[in-house]
Enzyme design. Structure first.
Site, short mmCIF file in Angstrom:
data_model
loop_
_atom_site.label_atom_id
_atom_site.label_comp_id
_atom_site.label_asym_id
_atom_site.label_seq_id
_atom_site.Cartn_x
_atom_site.Cartn_y
_atom_site.Cartn_z
N GLY A 1 60.15 22.10 39.87
CA GLY A 1 59.74 22.43 41.24
C GLY A 1 59.75 23.92 41.51
O GLY A 1 58.89 24.45 42.22
N LEU B 1 28.30 45.66 38.79
CA LEU B 1 27.26 45.11 37.92
C LEU B 1 26.80 43.74 38.43
O LEU B 1 25.61 43.49 38.59
CB LEU B 1 27.83 45.00 36.49
CG LEU B 1 26.93 44.44 35.39
CD1 LEU B 1 25.72 45.34 35.18
CD2 LEU B 1 27.72 44.32 34.07
N GLY C 1 25.40 36.79 37.17
CA GLY C 1 26.79 36.97 36.75
C GLY C 1 26.84 36.96 35.23
O GLY C 1 26.69 38.00 34.58
N ARG D 1 69.31 26.15 32.85
CA ARG D 1 69.22 24.90 33.60
C ARG D 1 69.96 23.77 32.89
O ARG D 1 69.69 23.48 31.72
CB ARG D 1 67.74 24.53 33.75
CG ARG D 1 67.47 23.18 34.38
CD ARG D 1 67.93 23.13 35.80
NE ARG D 1 67.41 21.95 36.51
CZ ARG D 1 67.90 21.53 37.66
NH1 ARG D 1 68.92 22.17 38.22
NH2 ARG D 1 67.38 20.48 38.24
N PHE E 1 33.28 49.29 39.58
CA PHE E 1 32.20 49.02 38.62
C PHE E 1 31.35 47.90 39.21
O PHE E 1 31.84 46.77 39.37
CB PHE E 1 32.86 48.58 37.31
CG PHE E 1 31.95 48.15 36.20
CD1 PHE E 1 31.39 49.09 35.34
CD2 PHE E 1 31.69 46.80 35.97
CE1 PHE E 1 30.58 48.68 34.28
CE2 PHE E 1 30.88 46.40 34.91
CZ PHE E 1 30.32 47.34 34.06
N GLU F 1 34.35 39.70 33.13
CA GLU F 1 33.97 40.46 31.91
C GLU F 1 33.53 39.50 30.80
O GLU F 1 33.88 39.68 29.63
CB GLU F 1 35.11 41.39 31.47
CG GLU F 1 35.29 42.52 32.48
CD GLU F 1 36.14 43.66 31.99
OE1 GLU F 1 36.08 43.99 30.80
OE2 GLU F 1 36.87 44.22 32.82
C1 FAD Z 1 38.36 38.24 40.37
C2 FAD Z 1 37.04 38.74 39.87
C3 FAD Z 1 36.82 40.11 39.75
C4 FAD Z 1 35.56 40.57 39.33
N1 FAD Z 1 35.33 41.92 39.27
C5 FAD Z 1 34.08 42.36 38.98
C6 FAD Z 1 33.77 43.76 39.04
O1 FAD Z 1 34.64 44.61 39.34
N2 FAD Z 1 32.50 44.15 38.79
C7 FAD Z 1 31.52 43.28 38.46
O2 FAD Z 1 30.39 43.71 38.25
N3 FAD Z 1 31.77 41.94 38.39
C8 FAD Z 1 33.02 41.47 38.64
N4 FAD Z 1 33.30 40.12 38.59
C9 FAD Z 1 32.21 39.19 38.31
C10 FAD Z 1 32.34 38.46 36.99
O3 FAD Z 1 32.04 39.30 35.92
C11 FAD Z 1 31.46 37.20 37.08
O4 FAD Z 1 32.07 36.32 37.99
C12 FAD Z 1 31.27 36.55 35.74
O5 FAD Z 1 30.46 37.32 34.91
C13 FAD Z 1 30.67 35.15 35.88
O6 FAD Z 1 29.52 35.20 36.67
P1 FAD Z 1 29.35 34.16 37.87
O7 FAD Z 1 30.56 34.18 38.70
O8 FAD Z 1 28.05 34.44 38.52
O9 FAD Z 1 29.31 32.75 37.15
P2 FAD Z 1 28.03 32.07 36.48
O10 FAD Z 1 27.24 33.08 35.74
O11 FAD Z 1 27.36 31.25 37.52
O12 FAD Z 1 28.74 31.13 35.41
C14 FAD Z 1 29.51 29.99 35.83
C15 FAD Z 1 30.17 29.38 34.64
O13 FAD Z 1 29.19 28.90 33.74
C16 FAD Z 1 29.71 28.91 32.43
N5 FAD Z 1 28.72 29.58 31.56
C17 FAD Z 1 28.25 30.84 31.63
N6 FAD Z 1 27.35 31.07 30.67
C18 FAD Z 1 27.24 29.89 29.99
C19 FAD Z 1 26.45 29.48 28.88
N7 FAD Z 1 25.56 30.31 28.29
N8 FAD Z 1 26.58 28.20 28.43
C20 FAD Z 1 27.45 27.35 29.03
N9 FAD Z 1 28.23 27.68 30.07
C21 FAD Z 1 28.10 28.94 30.54
C22 FAD Z 1 31.06 29.65 32.46
O14 FAD Z 1 32.11 28.70 32.45
C23 FAD Z 1 31.01 30.35 33.80
O15 FAD Z 1 32.30 30.54 34.34
C24 FAD Z 1 34.55 39.64 38.98
C25 FAD Z 1 34.81 38.27 39.09
C26 FAD Z 1 36.03 37.82 39.53
C27 FAD Z 1 36.24 36.33 39.64
#
Ligand code: FAD
Length: 392
Positions: free
Chosen positions: A345, A132, A138, A273, A130, A368
């Site tokens: 530990g 996106l 993000g 333990r 998927f 997500e």
């Molecule tokens: C292990 C892993 C697997 C993934 N798999 C997929 C996949 O299969 N397909 C896919 O499309 N995507 C995937 N993703 C992407 C994931 O959905 C994004 O990482 C996520 O949506 C966050 O986007 P970003 O990393 O760009 O963080 P950013 O958008 O830069 O956000 C950074 C942080 O800002 C904070 N934040 C966000 N919005 C707000 C707000 N409005 N107000 C205050 N704080 C906020 C949150 O703490 C967030 O973690 C995956 C991510 C990981 C880590």
């Protein structure tokens, strides 16, 4: 290891109870606790095993296409993820990605698209992804910029996707790209891109805290027949959100599985333990931790299965799914941290069960929809309801 008392809750039908029991027995016999260093091979093997076991039929919709039911049974996928996560994070990942990766086809595909992809997904013969997220989109995913330019009876994709689970091993990717019918979220369409399509490449493999296949994808003049578009032009964002609506609650269920495993490990260690002349479990400070862990788990489970049950009844679950995801992932992080503490530990030894869980849970609070995004969804729903009640 399986405390199945929650299966008596009224959210479930008899078929759900037997599904959970059968899968638990199957996983004990078929899912290895540890997967070795080659995560791609381990993941392929798990998909194939889950397919042969018949479990992936629950990840797709439509009996004619190999699905176990005409629509995805949210309670079933939640129970499957919870059970697999208790046994192995990678097994849960392998199951979840078959569902998330093919969800848009189940929801919006034509009969032909469904016939081409879904039966192979259900048998574990094709791996799904998927796509996106992008480097600059993000949480703010409607800002995505990967372009899909219409060109006669084709589309040409240019741009990047990142954090794509199964990136590098998937047989096909559901890709969301800006096709420009309107500004913002109404100008995005969904496409199925087969691995090996000219102009599509894996730009980078990404190593993460709990290893699973993950990659950045690049599209450069990647030409697709228009028949690879899913749903109507401009409907892609809606399709992505509908897909996430199904699977977001199941992220909560996976967190629940991790937390249940952590509590089980903590109970076992605290009961055996010896220190200061008695068992660790006999100290009230330990008992307070155990009580908090169990209560956090049950609260998260109630929210998770309420959301799943409500969705299966056809209700809108945006707020309920957000509550479930936030409570279950944040709660599981605390439960697992307490389990590590109880192990002393031994809790931080590489590849010990609680050390693995400590790494497995972290990303669930981010993907997500990060916890902060869930908070906004919940609060905005409340404020909307309050405003409309005020005008009545
Ligand atoms: C292990 C892993 C697997 C993934 N798999 C997929 C996949 O299969 N397909 C896919 O499309 N995507 C995937 N993703 C992407 C994931 O959905 C994004 O990482 C996520 O949506 C966050 O986007 P970003 O990393 O760009 O963080 P950013 O958008 O830069 O956000 C950074 C942080 O800002 C904070 N934040 C966000 N919005 C707000 C707000 N409005 N107000 C205050 N704080 C906020 C949150 O703490 C967030 O973690 C995956 C991510 C990981 C880590």
């Amino acid at each position: 290891m399986n405390d199945a008392r929650h299966l008596d809750w009224p959210f479930f039908d008899e078929r759900h109870r037997s599904l959970a029991h059968e899968l638990d027995a199957w996983a004990a016999a078929n899912v290895p606790a540890s997967h070795g260093g080659d995560v791609d091979a381990a993941c392929r093997a798990l998909v194939s095993r889950l397919g042969a076991g018949g479990w992936l039929r629950h990840a797709v919709a439509g009996g004619a296409y190999g699905g176990s039911a005409e629509t995805i049974d949210t309670r079933a996928i939640c129970l499957i993820r919870e059970t697999l996560a208790r046994h192995s994070g990678l097994a849960d990942f392998a199951f979840a990605m078959q569902g998330l990766g093919s969800g848009a086809i189940s929801l919006a595909g034509t009969a032909q698209q469904k016939a081409v992809y879904l039966p192979r997904v259900a048998r574990g013969e094709a791996i799904a992804a998927f796509a996106l997220s992008e480097p600059d989109a993000g949480s703010d995913v409607a800002a995505l910029s990967c372009a899909a330019r219409a060109d006669g009876d084709a589309y040409v994709l240019d741009g990047e996707k990142t954090w794509i689970s199964n990136g590098g091993i998937a047989d096909f990717y559901v890709v969301f790209a800006r096709s420009g019918e309107a500004a913002g979220s109404r100008g995005i369409s969904a496409f199925v891109v087969d691995a090996g399509t000219p102009g599509f490449e894996i730009a980078e493999r990404i190593a993460v805290i709990a290893p699973h296949p993950l990659a950045r994808l690049r599209f450069a003049n990647c030409r697709l027949p228009a028949s690879q578009r899913l749903g109507a032009a401009g409907e892609g964002f809606k399709i992505a959100m509908r897909t996430l609506d199904v699977f977001r609650t199941s992220v909560a269920a996976a967190a629940l599985g991790f937390a249940r495993r952590a509590l089980h490990e903590a109970l076992a260690r605290a009961s055996s333990r010896q220190l200061f002349g008695q068992r660790l479990a006999e100290f009230q400070l330990t008992q307070a931790k155990l009580a908090q862990m169990a209560t956090t788990i049950d609260s998260a489970a109630l929210l998770t299965y309420r959301a799943a049950w409500q969705r299966d009844r056809g209700g809108n679950v945006t707020g309920e799914a957000a509550m479930a995801k936030m409570a279950a992932t944040e709660g599981a992080q605390q439960v697992i941290d307490a389990a590590v503490q109880i192990h002393g530990g031994l809790g931080v030894v590489s590849d010990a069960p609680v050390e693995r869980l400590y790494r497995e849970i972290r990303a669930l609070r981010i993907y997500e929809g990060a916890t902060e995004v869930q908070q906004l969804i919940i609060a905005r729903g409340l404020l909307r309801e309050f405003a409309s009640a005020g005008t009545r």
